[in-house]
Enzyme design. Structure first.
Site, short mmCIF file in Angstrom:
data_model
loop_
_atom_site.label_atom_id
_atom_site.label_comp_id
_atom_site.label_asym_id
_atom_site.label_seq_id
_atom_site.Cartn_x
_atom_site.Cartn_y
_atom_site.Cartn_z
N GLY A 137 22.23 -7.76 -110.51
CA GLY A 137 23.07 -8.76 -111.12
C GLY A 137 23.50 -8.06 -112.54
CB SER A 149 24.08 -6.30 -118.69
OG SER A 149 23.41 -6.54 -119.80
CE LYS A 173 19.65 -6.38 -113.99
NZ LYS A 173 20.65 -6.84 -114.94
CB SER A 174 14.39 -8.59 -117.57
OG SER A 174 15.44 -7.55 -117.62
CB SER A 175 14.51 -14.00 -117.43
OG SER A 175 15.15 -13.31 -118.68
CB SER A 181 21.14 -1.58 -108.41
OG SER A 181 20.78 -2.91 -108.42
N1 LIG Z 1 27.43 1.02 -119.80
C1 LIG Z 1 26.45 0.20 -119.50
N2 LIG Z 1 26.39 -0.46 -118.40
C2 LIG Z 1 25.57 -1.47 -118.05
N3 LIG Z 1 24.34 -1.45 -118.88
C3 LIG Z 1 24.19 -0.66 -120.04
C4 LIG Z 1 25.10 0.34 -120.23
N4 LIG Z 1 24.79 0.83 -121.24
C5 LIG Z 1 23.65 0.36 -121.69
N5 LIG Z 1 23.29 -0.48 -120.86
C6 LIG Z 1 21.79 -1.26 -120.79
O1 LIG Z 1 21.23 -0.59 -119.67
C7 LIG Z 1 20.66 -1.67 -118.97
C8 LIG Z 1 21.01 -1.34 -117.45
O2 LIG Z 1 20.08 -0.26 -116.82
P1 LIG Z 1 20.07 -0.23 -115.28
O3 LIG Z 1 19.28 0.82 -114.99
O4 LIG Z 1 19.71 -1.44 -114.66
O5 LIG Z 1 21.56 0.07 -114.82
S1 LIG Z 1 22.02 0.67 -113.54
O6 LIG Z 1 21.26 0.23 -112.43
O7 LIG Z 1 21.64 2.18 -113.54
O8 LIG Z 1 23.54 0.53 -113.41
C9 LIG Z 1 21.25 -2.90 -119.09
O9 LIG Z 1 20.13 -3.77 -119.23
P2 LIG Z 1 20.18 -5.37 -118.68
O10 LIG Z 1 21.04 -6.11 -119.73
O11 LIG Z 1 18.72 -5.53 -118.76
O12 LIG Z 1 20.84 -5.25 -117.21
C10 LIG Z 1 21.88 -2.71 -120.65
O13 LIG Z 1 21.21 -3.25 -121.55
N1 LIG Z 2 18.05 -19.22 -116.14
C1 LIG Z 2 18.47 -18.88 -117.43
N2 LIG Z 2 19.20 -19.80 -118.16
C2 LIG Z 2 19.57 -19.60 -119.32
N3 LIG Z 2 19.37 -18.17 -119.86
C3 LIG Z 2 18.73 -17.38 -119.22
C4 LIG Z 2 18.07 -17.52 -117.99
N4 LIG Z 2 17.79 -16.53 -117.68
C5 LIG Z 2 17.86 -15.56 -118.68
N5 LIG Z 2 18.41 -16.23 -119.68
C6 LIG Z 2 18.65 -15.65 -120.96
O1 LIG Z 2 19.73 -14.67 -120.62
C7 LIG Z 2 19.65 -13.49 -121.50
C8 LIG Z 2 19.43 -12.12 -120.52
O2 LIG Z 2 18.24 -12.29 -119.66
P1 LIG Z 2 17.70 -10.87 -119.10
O3 LIG Z 2 16.54 -11.54 -118.45
O4 LIG Z 2 17.28 -10.06 -120.20
O5 LIG Z 2 18.84 -10.42 -118.33
P2 LIG Z 2 19.18 -9.12 -117.55
O6 LIG Z 2 17.69 -8.40 -117.32
O7 LIG Z 2 19.91 -9.40 -116.42
O8 LIG Z 2 19.90 -8.32 -118.48
C9 LIG Z 2 18.20 -13.66 -122.47
O9 LIG Z 2 18.63 -14.07 -123.61
C10 LIG Z 2 17.68 -14.52 -121.33
O10 LIG Z 2 16.72 -15.33 -122.57
#
Ligand SMILES: Nc1ncnc2c1ncn2[C@@H]1O[C@H](COP(=O)(O)OS(=O)(=O)O)[C@@H](OP(=O)(O)O)[C@H]1O
Ligand SMILES: Nc1ncnc2c1ncn2[C@@H]1O[C@H](COP(=O)(O)OP(=O)(O)O)[C@@H](O)[C@H]1O
Length: 501
Positions: free
Chosen positions: A322, A324, A328-330, A396
Site C-alpha cells: 500500500g 506510504s 502497513k506498519s501499524s 512494493s
Molecule cells: N521516494 C519515496 N517513495 C516512497 N517512499 C519513500 C520515498 N523516500 C522515502 N520513503 C520512505 O521509505 C519507505 C518505503 O520503503 P519501502 O521499502 O517500503 O519502499 S518500496 O517497497 O521499495 O517501494 C516509506 O515508508 P512507509 O511510509 O512506511 O511506507 C517512506 O517513509
Molecule cells: N486504521 C487507521 N486509522 C487511522 N489512522 C491510521 C490507521 N492506521 C495507521 N494510521 C496512522 O497512519 C499513519 C501511517 O501509518 P503507518 O502504519 O506508519 O503507515 P505505512 O507503514 O503504510 O507508512 C500513522 O500516523 C498511523 O498512526
C-alpha cells in the site's frame, strides 16, 4: 496469416488460463459500440477479489493497421498499434504506456506454414530482447524462447516446450527457468461446445525439489456450487514410494459458494490443488544434490514440517502492500501482537527498517525498489521455511515484483494484503511529512505523487479503513488472523484447506 504452429506463448496457454483465471470468481461487465467510421468503443468494469477496476478501450482499423487505446482506472493510457502484412506473413506490434515513458515495446511476429518466430524489444537504450521460435504444424509444435539483457549482456531466460493440440484435447511440456523447472499439462474438453473441461498440471522445480499437482474440472451444469481446496503433501513427494496423500477432510467437497459468468449462466467449478514440498526428499544427513554448475544444494534431515510441528503453526508470508501512510506498519504490529497473544511466532520485515540494514545500499529508483522487494521476498521465504509467520510490510508498488515474491513460495503460502487507502487520506495523515516534501519537490519519485503504485488485482485480503485508528487496527488484524486460522496456518497439521472464492 499462415496455418502453421502457434506462437511459443501459446504452448500450454489454454490449460494455464483455465487453471489461473477461473480460480478467483470475478464479475465482468462490458458494453461495446461501433461507429460508422469503424471506431469500436468498449467499456469494461471488473470486480476481482474485492478490487474494482474499469477501463475504456477504443479500436480503430485503417488499411493494414489496427490502433488500440486503453485507459484504465489509474489513468494509464496503453496504446497498441498492430501492422499486419507489412512484409509477407509478418505482423509488427508497437505498444507504449503513458505516463510510463520507458514502457515502449516493439514486437515483430513472422508466420510460416511450419514455423512462427517473434522478436520483442523494449524501445530504450540497452533493451531486454526476447526471441521465440516454434516449428511444426497446428497439431504438434516444438518451441524455444530466450531473453537477453543487453545492458548486463546476460541471458535472462531460456525455455523450451512442446505441445500437441487435438480438437478435444491439448497437452504440453515446458522446460522453464533455464532448465530448473518442468511443467506438463493436459486439458480435455468434456463436451463438443468446449464449455466443460478437465485440466491437470504437474510442476516440478529441481533446485528446491518442489512439486505441484493441480487438477481442475470445469463443468457447465444447472446445479451450481463451487469449492476449492488444497492438500499439502510432505515429505518426499519426489520419491513416489514415500508419497503421503491425505484427503481425509471432506469439507473441501462441500459447495462453498456460487460462481456467475456472463448474464445468467451458472457453472460448477470443482477445484483441487495438491502441493508438495519435498525438501526432505533424502533426509539422510549430509546428502547433497547437485543443482546448478558448481553450486550444490545441501539437504538437512530436520525439515520444515519438523519445525512447524515444534511450534504448532505453518510458515507463510503475509505481504502487506500500500501507499506510504496507508497503515502497513501499524497493521503489521497489530497483527504480530494478535498472533503473539495466541502463542504464534511471527516476525516483521518492514520496508523502512530493512532499508536501515540489509538494504541500506538501495535508493527509490525503480531498479533499486525491485531489488529491495526481491531481497525481502527471499528473506521472507526463509522465515516461512523456518515455520514462522513472516509479515512483510513494504510499499512494493509493482505487481510484477509482488508476483515474483509470490512465485517463490508454495501455493497459498503468500498472502497478499492490500491497504486500500486513497492517496488523499494517506497524504492528510503524512506522519513523516514526506508527502509535503514530495509536493514541494524536495523528494523526487515519491510513490503516489510522481512515482506509480499498481494496486493488486487479485490479492487475498483487501483492507479499507476509514474509522478511528485504535478499534480499526485490531479489527484489521483480526481479519488476517481469521484468514490464517481458516486456512490452517495456526496449527502444524494443515492437511486440507478450503479456499473458497
Ligand atoms: N521516494 C519515496 N517513495 C516512497 N517512499 C519513500 C520515498 N523516500 C522515502 N520513503 C520512505 O521509505 C519507505 C518505503 O520503503 P519501502 O521499502 O517500503 O519502499 S518500496 O517497497 O521499495 O517501494 C516509506 O515508508 P512507509 O511510509 O512506511 O511506507 C517512506 O517513509
Ligand atoms: N486504521 C487507521 N486509522 C487511522 N489512522 C491510521 C490507521 N492506521 C495507521 N494510521 C496512522 O497512519 C499513519 C501511517 O501509518 P503507518 O502504519 O506508519 O503507515 P505505512 O507503514 O503504510 O507508512 C500513522 O500516523 C498511523 O498512526
Amino acid at each position: 496469416m499462415s496455418k502453421g504452429p502457434g506462437l511459443f506463448s501459446d504452448i500450454g496457454k489454454k490449460a494455464k488460463d483455465l487453471l489461473t483465471r477461473d480460480y478467483t470468481s470475478d464479475h465482468k461487465f462490458s458494453i461495446s459500440t461501433y461507429s460508422a467510421s469503424g471506431v469500436a468503443l468498449t467499456s469494461t468494469a471488473l470486480k476481482k477479489g474485492g478490487v474494482h477496476a474499469a477501463d475504456v478501450t477504443t479500436q480503430y482499423k485503417y488499411k493494414n493497421a489496427v490502433f488500440d487505446v486503453k485507459i484504465d482506472t489509474d489513468s494509464t493510457v496503453l496504446t497498441t498499434v498492430t501492422f499486419t502484412e507489412i512484409l509477407p506473413s509478418t505482423k509488427a506490434i508497437v505498444s507504449f504506456k503513458v505516463p510510463d515513458n520507458s514502457s515502449g515495446k516493439l514486437e515483430v511476429q513472422y508466420f510460416h506454414d511450419h514455423a512462427a518466430v517473434t522478436a520483442t524489444a523494449a524501445l530504450k537504450q540497452n533493451p531486454l530482447i526476447d526471441i521465440t521460435a516454434t516449428l511444426g504444424t497446428p497439431v504438434i509444435s516444438f518451441g524455444a524462447e530466450a531473453g537477453y539483457d543487453t545492458s548486463s549482456k546476460t541471458f535472462t531466460k531460456y525455455n523450451a516446450g512442446i505441445s500437441v493440440t487435438k480438437p478435444d484435447a491439448c497437452a504440453s511440456i515446458i522446460l522453464g527457468d533455464k532448465g530448473d523447472s518442468i511443467k506438463a499439462s493436459y486439458l480435455h474438453h468434456l463436451d463438443e461446445s468446449k464449455r466443460s473441461a478437465a485440466v491437470g498440471e504437474v510442476y516440478r522445480k529441481f533446485s528446491t525439489n518442489e512439486n505441484t499437482i493441480t487438477l481442475f474440472c470445469f463443468m457447465d451444469v444447472a446445479a451450481v456450487g463451487r469449492c476449492a481446496g488444497r492438500c499439502y503433501v510432505s515429505p518426499a513427494f519426489g520419491e513416489s514410494r514415500n508419497l503421503r496423500l491425505s484427503l481425509s477432510d471432506s469439507r473441501s467437497l462441500e459447495p462453498a459458494g456460487l460462481k456467475f459468468r456472463g448474464k445468467s449462466q451458472r457453472r460448477l467449478s470443482f477445484f483441487r490443488r495438491i502441493m508438495a514440498t519435498d525438501e526432505s526428499i533424502s533426509a539422510r544427513p549430509g546428502e547433497t544434490q547437485q543443482i546448478n554448475g558448481n553450486i550444490v544444494w545441501h539437504s538437512c534431515p530436520i525439515t520444515k514440517c519438523d519445525r512447524q510441528e515444534l511450534i504448532n503453526q505453518k510458515g507463510c508470508v503475509i505481504w502487506i502492500t500500500g501507499l506510504s501512510g496507508s497503515g502497513k506498519s501499524s497493521l503489521a504490529c497489530a497483527l504480530s501482537r494478535a498472533l503473539y497473544n495466541r502463542g504464534k511466532l511471527s516476525y516483521i520485515l518492514d520496508g523502512d527498517n530493512v532499508r536501515h540494514g540489509l538494504n541500506s545500499d538501495l535508493s527509490f529508483k525503480a531498479e533499486d525498489r525491485a531489488e529491495n522487494i526481491r531481497r525481502v521476498g527471499e528473506v521472507a521465504k526463509l522465515f516461512a521455511d523456518a515455520g514462522i509467520i513472516c509479515i512483510a510490510s513494504l510499499i512494493s508498488p509493482s505487481r510484477k515484483e509482488r508476483a515474483a515474491c509470490r512465485a517463490l513460495l508454495p501455493l497459498g503460502d503468500f498472502i497478499e494484503v492490500f491497504m486500500d487507502v486513497p492517496l488523499h487520506v494517506c497524504e492528510a495523515r503524512d506522519p513523516k511529512g514526506l508527502y509535503k516534501r514530495a509536493r514541494a519537490g524536495e523528494i523526487k519519485g515519491f510513490t503516489g505523487i510522481d512515482d506509480p503504485y499498481e494496486p493488486p488485482l487479485d490479492c487475498e485480503i483487501v483492507i479499507q479503513n476509514n474509522r478511528d485508528e485504535n478499534s480499526s487496527l485490531s479489527e484489521m488484524a483480526e481479519i488476517v488472523v481469521s484468514y490464517l486460522d481458516q486456512n490452517g496456518y495456526l496449527k502444524a497439521q494443515a492437511v486440507v484447506e478450503n479456499h473458497s472464492t
